[in-house]
Design an enzyme around this catalytic site. Structure first.
Site, PDB file in Angstrom:
ATOM      1  N   TYR A  36       0.699  -1.279  -0.009  1.00 40.57           N
ATOM      2  CA  TYR A  36       0.064  -0.198   0.051  1.00 40.57           C
ATOM      3  C   TYR A  36       0.892   1.066   0.009  1.00 40.57           C
ATOM      4  CZ  TYR A  36      -4.450   2.464   0.532  1.00 40.57           C
ATOM      5  OH  TYR A  36      -5.751   3.433   0.266  1.00 40.57           O
ATOM      6  N   LYS A  91     -21.805 -19.599  -9.510  1.00 43.52           N
ATOM      7  CA  LYS A  91     -20.822 -19.413 -10.713  1.00 43.52           C
ATOM      8  C   LYS A  91     -19.575 -19.164 -10.426  1.00 43.52           C
ATOM      9  CE  LYS A  91     -21.281 -20.237 -14.908  1.00 43.52           C
ATOM     10  NZ  LYS A  91     -22.339 -19.840 -15.930  1.00 43.52           N
ATOM     11  N   GLU A 133     -24.884 -13.362 -16.912  1.00 41.85           N
ATOM     12  CA  GLU A 133     -25.419 -14.570 -16.207  1.00 41.85           C
ATOM     13  C   GLU A 133     -26.955 -14.379 -16.047  1.00 41.85           C
ATOM     14  OE1 GLU A 133     -25.211 -18.610 -15.042  1.00 41.85           O
ATOM     15  OE2 GLU A 133     -23.481 -17.298 -15.756  1.00 41.85           O
ATOM     16  N   ALA A 194     -32.454 -17.424 -25.571  1.00 40.07           N
ATOM     17  CA  ALA A 194     -31.035 -17.125 -26.004  1.00 40.07           C
ATOM     18  C   ALA A 194     -30.254 -18.283 -25.958  1.00 40.07           C
ATOM     19  CB  ALA A 194     -30.644 -16.626 -24.358  1.00 40.07           C
ATOM     20  N   ASN A 316     -22.744 -26.666 -18.659  1.00 42.25           N
ATOM     21  CA  ASN A 316     -21.946 -25.553 -18.892  1.00 42.25           C
ATOM     22  C   ASN A 316     -20.414 -25.800 -18.536  1.00 42.25           C
ATOM     23  OD1 ASN A 316     -24.090 -24.686 -20.312  1.00 42.25           O
ATOM     24  ND2 ASN A 316     -24.382 -22.818 -19.434  1.00 42.25           N
TER      25      ASN A 316
END
Length: 390
Positions: A36, A91, A133, A194, A316
């Site tokens: 930092y 996900k 999504e 879709a 998927n």
């Protein structure tokens, strides 16, 4: 197991399926000064001069946004962005577990497509890619297209393109198993949302010539009433013979049925009317267009569904972790058609000719080879397309 009850218990226990951990040590004053202020100013100034260095000096190179507006959450419909958060977290967890990709769930409280596009485009500097999504059609098509024009990182709607890649991989192997050729197939697709549109486009790119899409009003063809702009576009490249009618009419003498629609719409009688060695992909979830045992009894040679409790799951997770892994590794500016086609071929190739069976046309989700092979194929396709940064 009562999955609903147990899932509630576990989600309460987990209190979130993902978390953030630091990579830089922060255990001394010197370490703090490096990670930092004042040390952090040095990479900031370098990135100011060359924004692409954000991929070098930050975790942007491996970070994907998982973004929804909550309008099409799983099979639950428009339940809102906050209610969709468990899915977005899930996900993100899949991205990490299967592709070692860091994913951040973002739930945008807006159904205004232009506002949604503006928000996502404004955030692109934080990410190496965007995974759209659970956004309903036809809005998802507009959102994706606009973002692709505005962003120089991959924009990927997994409900469309992940589904399409795995479906094509399954079709490559199913066709090989029954001894038919891709260009010769008569394909009937029930559903025109879709996923169906993306599947259709990818199949056409791969060489399928005879595809008919159906929506709730029947077969889609040029000149038909009740077509939105996307369906009008699809009508120009599918059903070139302008066949009209319902599923029972259109499916006669078809080689392939692909369903991304509703439960129980495909009957055994319809399967029997298809050509010999028919291929049936019944992917409505959780209840498919026809149960696998009924389709097989009616003469189907190969049956796939979207469910994990039946063979040949079109899942998927076989596609998106590897696709993004490959795209991120070469800092691709987009995920193009060539990458999707190569991903499908790589996925299909993981099932050898010797292994290929009616109930084994796709590798399992936990096959450790999947992400690596799909990623390799996508990386090379990106490089060959000239869309890589490294």
């Amino acid at each position: 197991m009562d999955y609903q009850k147990e899932a509630l218990r576990k989600h309460r226990e987990w209190a979130g399926k993902i978390e953030i951990k630091t990579r830089a040590p922060l255990d001394t004053a010197e370490a703090l000064a490096l990670a930092y202020t004042p040390g952090v100013a040095a990479p900031c100034l370098e990135i100011e001069k060359n924004p692409d260095l954000s991929f070098t000096y930050t975790r942007r190179w491996n970070t994907v946004a998982v973004i929804t507006n909550g309008t099409a959450i799983l099979g639950l419909g428009d339940i809102g962005p906050v209610a969709g958060m468990p899915v977005m977290e899930g996900k993100a967890a899949l991205f990490k577990a299967f592709g070692d990709v860091d994913a951040i769930p973002l739930c945008v409280n807006s159904k205004d497509v232009d506002e949604f596009v503006h928000i996502v485009a404004a955030l692109q500097g934080s990410f190496g890619g965007v995974n759209l999504e659970d956004i309903k059609a036809p809005e998802c098509f507009y959102i994706e297209e606009k973002l692709k024009k505005l962003c120089d990182i991959p924009i990927f709607h997994d409900d469309q393109h992940g589904t399409a890649v795995v479906t094509l991989a399954a079709l490559i192997n199913a066709t090989k198993f029954v001894g038919k050729k891709i260009p010769d197939l008569k394909i009937v697709m029930n559903g025109a949302g879709a996923a169906a549109v993306a599947i259709c486009k990818l199949l056409l790119s791969y060489g399928c010539r005879n595809i008919t899409l159906l929506d709730r009003h029947g077969a889609i063809y040029a000149g038909r009433d009740n077509l939105n702009d996307v369906k009008k576009q699809m009508a120009e490249v599918t059903n070139l013979e302008h066949v009209a009618g319902d599923l029972q009419t259109v499916i006669k003498n078809a080689d392939v049925f692909i369903g991304v629609s509703a439960p129980h719409v495909l009957t055994p009688e319809m399967v029997r009317s298809m050509n010999r060695d028919a291929i049936v992909f019944a992917c409505a979830n959780p209840i498919p267009e026809i149960m696998p045992d009924l389709a097989l009894q009616a003469g189907a040679a190969v049956v796939a569904t979207g469910r994990s409790d039946f063979p040949n799951q079109i899942n998927n997770v076989l596609a998106f972790p590897g696709i993004f892994r490959g795209a991120l590794d070469v800092r691709a500016k987009e995920i193009n058609e060539a990458m999707k086609l190569k991903a499908a071929e790589a996925l299909a190739a993981l099932v050898t000719d010797a292994e290929l069976k009616a109930d084994y046309i796709l590798p399992q989700a936990f096959d450790h080879r999947v992400t690596e092979k799909v990623a390799e194929a996508c990386k090379q396709a990106a490089i060959d397309s000239g869309i890589n940064r490294v």
